[in-house]
Design a protein around this motif. Structure first.
Motif, PDB file in Angstrom:
ATOM      1  N   GLU A 183       6.870   8.785  13.190  1.00  0.00           N
ATOM      2  CA  GLU A 183       7.726   7.674  12.786  1.00  0.00           C
ATOM      3  C   GLU A 183       7.203   7.080  11.484  1.00  0.00           C
ATOM      4  OE1 GLU A 183       8.227   4.657  15.692  1.00  0.00           O
ATOM      5  OE2 GLU A 183       9.027   5.999  17.234  1.00  0.00           O
ATOM      6  N   THR A 184       8.117   6.611  10.649  1.00  0.00           N
ATOM      7  CA  THR A 184       7.706   5.926   9.427  1.00  0.00           C
ATOM      8  C   THR A 184       6.990   4.636   9.806  1.00  0.00           C
ATOM      9  OG1 THR A 184       9.609   6.820   8.235  1.00  0.00           O
ATOM     10  CG2 THR A 184       8.497   4.918   7.254  1.00  0.00           C
ATOM     11  N   PRO A 185       5.802   4.381   9.246  1.00  0.00           N
ATOM     12  CA  PRO A 185       5.054   3.167   9.608  1.00  0.00           C
ATOM     13  C   PRO A 185       5.868   1.898   9.345  1.00  0.00           C
ATOM     14  CG  PRO A 185       3.666   4.669   8.352  1.00  0.00           C
ATOM     15  CD  PRO A 185       5.057   5.215   8.281  1.00  0.00           C
ATOM     16  N   ARG A 186       5.747   0.925  10.244  1.00  0.00           N
ATOM     17  CA  ARG A 186       6.430  -0.359  10.083  1.00  0.00           C
ATOM     18  C   ARG A 186       5.501  -1.346   9.392  1.00  0.00           C
ATOM     19  NH1 ARG A 186       9.510  -1.333  15.926  1.00  0.00           N
ATOM     20  NH2 ARG A 186      10.789   0.580  15.867  1.00  0.00           N
ATOM     21  N   LEU A 187       6.028  -2.013   8.387  1.00  0.00           N
ATOM     22  CA  LEU A 187       5.200  -2.920   7.596  1.00  0.00           C
ATOM     23  C   LEU A 187       4.925  -4.225   8.325  1.00  0.00           C
ATOM     24  CD1 LEU A 187       6.699  -2.496   4.003  1.00  0.00           C
ATOM     25  CD2 LEU A 187       4.731  -1.342   5.023  1.00  0.00           C
ATOM     26  N   GLU A 188       3.685  -4.698   8.168  1.00  0.00           N
ATOM     27  CA  GLU A 188       3.293  -6.017   8.638  1.00  0.00           C
ATOM     28  C   GLU A 188       2.997  -6.886   7.420  1.00  0.00           C
ATOM     29  OE1 GLU A 188       0.339  -5.874  11.750  1.00  0.00           O
ATOM     30  OE2 GLU A 188       1.064  -3.913  12.411  1.00  0.00           O
ATOM     31  N   HIS A 189       2.587  -8.120   7.658  1.00  0.00           N
ATOM     32  CA  HIS A 189       2.396  -9.088   6.572  1.00  0.00           C
ATOM     33  C   HIS A 189       1.491  -8.528   5.472  1.00  0.00           C
ATOM     34  CE1 HIS A 189       2.087 -13.010   4.629  1.00  0.00           C
ATOM     35  NE2 HIS A 189       0.783 -12.803   4.532  1.00  0.00           N
ATOM     36  N   GLY A 190       1.956  -8.600   4.228  1.00  0.00           N
ATOM     37  CA  GLY A 190       1.149  -8.226   3.076  1.00  0.00           C
ATOM     38  C   GLY A 190       0.984  -6.740   2.845  1.00  0.00           C
ATOM     39  N   VAL A 196       5.345   3.516  -4.295  1.00  0.00           N
ATOM     40  CA  VAL A 196       5.711   2.430  -3.382  1.00  0.00           C
ATOM     41  C   VAL A 196       7.206   2.537  -3.087  1.00  0.00           C
ATOM     42  CG1 VAL A 196       5.872  -0.069  -3.074  1.00  0.00           C
ATOM     43  CG2 VAL A 196       3.886   0.921  -4.250  1.00  0.00           C
ATOM     44  N   VAL A 197       7.546   2.633  -1.797  1.00  0.00           N
ATOM     45  CA  VAL A 197       8.957   2.764  -1.421  1.00  0.00           C
ATOM     46  C   VAL A 197       9.462   1.556  -0.633  1.00  0.00           C
ATOM     47  CG1 VAL A 197       8.998   5.282  -1.486  1.00  0.00           C
ATOM     48  CG2 VAL A 197       8.319   4.120   0.627  1.00  0.00           C
ATOM     49  N   ASP A 198       8.547   0.679  -0.211  1.00  0.00           N
ATOM     50  CA  ASP A 198       8.959  -0.542   0.480  1.00  0.00           C
ATOM     51  C   ASP A 198       7.817  -1.546   0.410  1.00  0.00           C
ATOM     52  OD1 ASP A 198      10.547  -2.305   1.863  1.00  0.00           O
ATOM     53  OD2 ASP A 198      10.320  -1.327   3.821  1.00  0.00           O
ATOM     54  N   VAL A 199       8.154  -2.825   0.382  1.00  0.00           N
ATOM     55  CA  VAL A 199       7.143  -3.886   0.365  1.00  0.00           C
ATOM     56  C   VAL A 199       7.546  -4.966   1.359  1.00  0.00           C
ATOM     57  CG1 VAL A 199       6.503  -3.473  -2.047  1.00  0.00           C
ATOM     58  CG2 VAL A 199       8.265  -5.142  -1.520  1.00  0.00           C
ATOM     59  N   GLU A 200       6.569  -5.528   2.042  1.00  0.00           N
ATOM     60  CA  GLU A 200       6.827  -6.663   2.922  1.00  0.00           C
ATOM     61  C   GLU A 200       7.112  -7.884   2.042  1.00  0.00           C
ATOM     62  OE1 GLU A 200       6.142 -10.180   5.177  1.00  0.00           O
ATOM     63  OE2 GLU A 200       4.684  -9.479   3.673  1.00  0.00           O
ATOM     64  N   LYS A 201       7.891  -8.815   2.512  1.00  0.00           N
ATOM     65  CA  LYS A 201       8.429  -9.891   1.670  1.00  0.00           C
ATOM     66  C   LYS A 201       7.369 -10.766   1.007  1.00  0.00           C
ATOM     67  CE  LYS A 201       9.164 -13.055   5.588  1.00  0.00           C
ATOM     68  NZ  LYS A 201      10.177 -13.836   6.347  1.00  0.00           N
ATOM     69  N   SER A 202       6.148 -10.827   1.560  1.00  0.00           N
ATOM     70  CA  SER A 202       5.111 -11.673   0.960  1.00  0.00           C
ATOM     71  C   SER A 202       4.384 -10.989  -0.199  1.00  0.00           C
ATOM     72  CB  SER A 202       4.082 -12.077   2.022  1.00  0.00           C
ATOM     73  OG  SER A 202       3.352 -10.946   2.474  1.00  0.00           O
ATOM     74  N   VAL A 203       4.616  -9.697  -0.392  1.00  0.00           N
ATOM     75  CA  VAL A 203       3.931  -8.941  -1.447  1.00  0.00           C
ATOM     76  C   VAL A 203       4.443  -9.382  -2.820  1.00  0.00           C
ATOM     77  CG1 VAL A 203       3.650  -6.644  -2.468  1.00  0.00           C
ATOM     78  CG2 VAL A 203       3.465  -6.949   0.013  1.00  0.00           C
ATOM     79  N   SER A 204       3.505  -9.651  -3.742  1.00  0.00           N
ATOM     80  CA  SER A 204       3.901 -10.161  -5.059  1.00  0.00           C
ATOM     81  C   SER A 204       3.440  -9.295  -6.230  1.00  0.00           C
ATOM     82  CB  SER A 204       3.349 -11.577  -5.256  1.00  0.00           C
ATOM     83  OG  SER A 204       1.927 -11.578  -5.164  1.00  0.00           O
ATOM     84  N   SER A 205       2.426  -8.452  -6.030  1.00  0.00           N
ATOM     85  CA  SER A 205       1.853  -7.710  -7.162  1.00  0.00           C
ATOM     86  C   SER A 205       2.415  -6.307  -7.322  1.00  0.00           C
ATOM     87  CB  SER A 205       0.330  -7.626  -7.009  1.00  0.00           C
ATOM     88  OG  SER A 205      -0.017  -6.857  -5.868  1.00  0.00           O
ATOM     89  N   LEU A 206       3.180  -5.844  -6.349  1.00  0.00           N
ATOM     90  CA  LEU A 206       3.722  -4.490  -6.403  1.00  0.00           C
ATOM     91  C   LEU A 206       5.219  -4.510  -6.141  1.00  0.00           C
ATOM     92  CD1 LEU A 206       0.943  -2.645  -4.366  1.00  0.00           C
ATOM     93  CD2 LEU A 206       1.368  -2.384  -6.812  1.00  0.00           C
ATOM     94  N   SER A 207       5.889  -3.500  -6.696  1.00  0.00           N
ATOM     95  CA  SER A 207       7.333  -3.382  -6.522  1.00  0.00           C
ATOM     96  C   SER A 207       7.683  -1.954  -6.136  1.00  0.00           C
ATOM     97  CB  SER A 207       8.063  -3.744  -7.822  1.00  0.00           C
ATOM     98  OG  SER A 207       7.731  -5.047  -8.246  1.00  0.00           O
ATOM     99  N   ILE A 208       8.849  -1.798  -5.544  1.00  0.00           N
ATOM    100  CA  ILE A 208       9.333  -0.462  -5.215  1.00  0.00           C
ATOM    101  C   ILE A 208       9.416   0.365  -6.502  1.00  0.00           C
ATOM    102  CG2 ILE A 208      11.346   0.835  -4.393  1.00  0.00           C
ATOM    103  CD1 ILE A 208      11.867  -1.493  -2.447  1.00  0.00           C
TER     104      ILE A 208
END
Length: 320
Positions: free
Chosen positions: A5-12, A51-63
């Motif tokens: 399964e594709t890993p599910r993102l947690e905070h940060g 990077v193909v996905d980021v959790e909403k609190s992430v600020s330094s990286l983008s898809i």
């Protein structure tokens, strides 16, 4: 191989599609059952990707960002972390050892452990940033000077990267390597290489003009190489032990004391990742000579077997 399964993102956290990953000696130890880890486990830690996905609190990286993964996650709270020695973290999480790693299509990591790649650095070459960080840390604060005699025992990726880096500052570097196949590869890279016979060992003395080694690096990690390295260090010289081993070595302590040899262990890195990225940006073509075999993901098992048999210097899987 199997479907995951594709890993599910947690905070940060960020989700990375792996584009290339190197096979390390520690991966081989796990594969062969010589290192106990939890199961099931996805191995692999020398990885680069997008990077193909980021959790909403992430600020330094983008898809879409191209990144290299720093695979050792420290707690920041233990006594070692509080004094900046994060490599000794009591609660360290290691990608591919106690946390699912990069031998998969996707991997998730905390934001701070995904470093943006320079635009001129491709995914395959960038897999060397992690082992190069190990080398940069091992050489930290040693003040090697042009013309210094340096003996490196063990001509694997760490030994080869160390030799290339030290030659950049005009040190007189000799690698001692037991395997003829690796010696041939290292010689093609333009490095001074000797074998392990008594006759070959005499060559080391000649190459150092009878003065011994100012610095010896044990990048092999067994009971005989530590003793050999110590024997070749000149009085007042330094021995750095990088190679990991579970075997015990009996050190001639009287020699260490009488010749005032400095002995230092070195494990992974503390803040050297940024320097390794910059070194790769400037010298990618030089360091990437260490990569001798590149395989597609469909030939992963073949790559692993070649690495196990040590028929390569560094094998990298390319997934693009």
């Amino acid at each position: 191989m199997e479907e995951l399964e594709t890993p599910r993102l947690e905070h940060g956290e960020v989700l990375i599609m792996n584009k290339a990953f190197g096979i390390c000696g520690s991966d081989i130890e796990i594969y062969q059952g010589h290192r106990v880890v939890r199961t099931p486990l996805v191995m692999g830690h020398e990885a680069t990707g997008v990077v193909v996905d980021v959790e909403k609190s992430v600020s330094s990286l983008s898809i879409g960002d191209h990144v290299v993964i720093e695979p050792n996650f420290f707690c920041g709270k233990c006594p070692h972390c509080r004094v900046g020695r994060t490599n000794l973290c009591s609660n360290k999480i290691v990608l591919g050892v106690n946390y699912d790693g990069a031998f998969a299509e996707y991997v998730k990591v905390p934001e701070m452990y995904a470093w943006k790649l320079p635009t001129n650095l491709d995914f395959v070459k960038a897999t060397l940033i992690e082992p190069l960080s190990v080398v940069v840390h091992a050489l930290k604060d040693l003040s090697v000077m042009p013309g210094d005699n340096v003996l490196i025992i063990g001509g694997g990726p760490i030994g080869a990267l160390a030799a290339q880096l030290l030659r950049e500052i005009s040190a007189n570097v000799v690698i001692q390597e037991a395997l003829p196949t690796r010696r041939a590869i290292l010689e093609k890279m333009g490095l001074q290489v000797v074998g392990t016979s008594d006759e070959e060992e005499k060559k080391i003395n000649d190459l150092f003009n009878g003065k011994g080694a100012d610095l010896a690096i044990d990048a092999a990690g067994n009971r005989t190489t530590v003793i050999q390295a110590l024997k070749m260090v000149k009085p007042g010289g330094t021995l750095v032990i990088v190679g990991l081993t579970e075997t015990k070595a009996e050190l001639p302590v009287h020699q260490v004391v009488r010749r005032e040899i400095n002995i230092r262990g070195s494990i992974i890195y503390t803040g050297e990742f940024a320097k390794a990225i910059e070194l790769m940006r400037k010298k990618a073509d030089l360091f990437s000579k260490v990569i001798t075999h590149i395989f597609s993901l469909s030939h992963f098992k073949e790559a692993l077997e070649i690495a196990v048999e040590r028929k390569c210097l560094k094998a990298v899987i390319k997934n693009y």
